[in-house]
Every structure is written in C-alpha cells, then in structure tokens.
Design a protein around this motif. Structure first.
Motif: not given
Length: 190
Positions: A68-75, A104-114
């Motif tokens: 998801r993070v990779a996809k959001l970064e590509e977007m 916001e999606g990237i930050v939330e996903s990274r938080k969940q990853i942690q």
C-alpha cells in the motif's frame, strides 16, 4: 485489597473478590504448574503455536501495508508528474489536496507498519522456553525449600507465565490460563 472486573475491558464493575482469598489459591495452582515441567512445556508450545499462527497473519498484513505504501508513493510521483506536465491541467489547489490525501495515507500506513512490527518483535522464541524451564526449576527449588516469595516476585512469575485468572460467571470457580497445559481449575472457597 481486592480484585474486580476490568471496567476498561467492558466488564461490569460490581464484582470483586478479596485478594486475601484469591491470591493464595491462584499461587497454589501456579506452584502445581511449576512443579510439572512437562505441563509447562506443553502449554508453552501450544501458546507458541497459536502465536505463530497469529504472527503469520500479521506478516501477511505487513506485506499488504508495504504494498500500500509503495502504491501510494507511486501515486504521489504520478500526481507530481501530471502537475508538472504542461499538457495536463491540474490546478495547484487540486494538486495540493490530492497530495495531502496521499501523504495522509502513507503516514497512516507507516504507523500501522510500526505497530505490526512491534507486535511481531514481541513473539516469544524457543530460546525463551529454556529460560522458562530453568526459571521454573529454580523457582521449584525455592518453593520446595519453603522460602517465602515477595508479592512482587510472584507477580513477575505470573507475568512470565502469561497467567490470567478468569472467574466463571455466577460461580465460585476460577480458572487460570497461561503458558501451561489446559486451564487450571480452582474453587474460591476458604
């Protein structure tokens, strides 16, 4: 001193039991568990298998989050490319709004990853079983010598065994669950 249901876990707060009654009963059952190393090993291995299954689900979820993070970064890169392309008309306001949503999606996903990585880091390892068995043997010697353990030391033992006391609804029975074989049953009568 007494124990009561945990309101923070959604339980009612009108049931309680005296610590003077509960603690000796629970500790007596824990001593029985510690004196049976085979039961301790079996319970630990069962718990480890359950946690490994849960960890497998967590690892799958972690992979999904990374994708998801990779996809959001590509977007985000595509959005920036589109904004900079003179043939595509995106206003600065539209660009900023869309970029903020993606960020916001990237930050939330990274938080969940942690959070998931933290949970995965807390999974016990087989090496801890050896430590637990050594500890149980040592504690068994101390208990057999009839030395009195402090309440703090008893709490450490209960935490190490991942012990949880559950009182059966409307009954004078309790069970102890943790890193040992089947739940240990007991009565609240003294």
């Amino acid at each position: 001193q007494s124990y009561r249901h945990r309101k923070s876990l959604g339980h009612c707060c009108n049931h309680q039991i005296s610590a003077r009654i509960l603690e000796p009963l629970v500790w007596g059952k824990i001593v029985e568990v510690l004196m049976d190393p085979e039961d301790l090993r079996r319970g630990y291995e069962d718990s480890l298998a359950q946690q490994e299954a849960a960890a497998g689900r967590q690892r799958t979820h972690l992979e999904t989050l990374h994708r998801r993070v990779a996809k959001l970064e590509e977007m985000r890169r595509n959005l920036t490319t589109a904004y900079l392309d003179p043939e595509i008309t995106i206003t600065k306001t539209e660009y900023i709004e869309q970029k903020e949503q993606i960020d916001e999606g990237i930050v939330e996903s990274r938080k969940q990853i942690q959070e998931v990585e933290k949970e995965l880091a807390n999974i016990p390892t087989p090496a801890e079983l050896e430590t637990l068995e050594e500890f149980a043997a040592t504690l068994g010697e101390v208990i057999s010598d009839e030395e009195v353990l402090s309440p703090e030391r008893k709490r450490e033992v209960l935490q190490m065994l991942r012990a949880r006391v559950v009182r059966e609804k409307g009954a004078s029975k309790f069970r102890i669950e943790g890193w040992f074989g089947p739940p240990v049953e007991g009565l609240l009568s003294k």
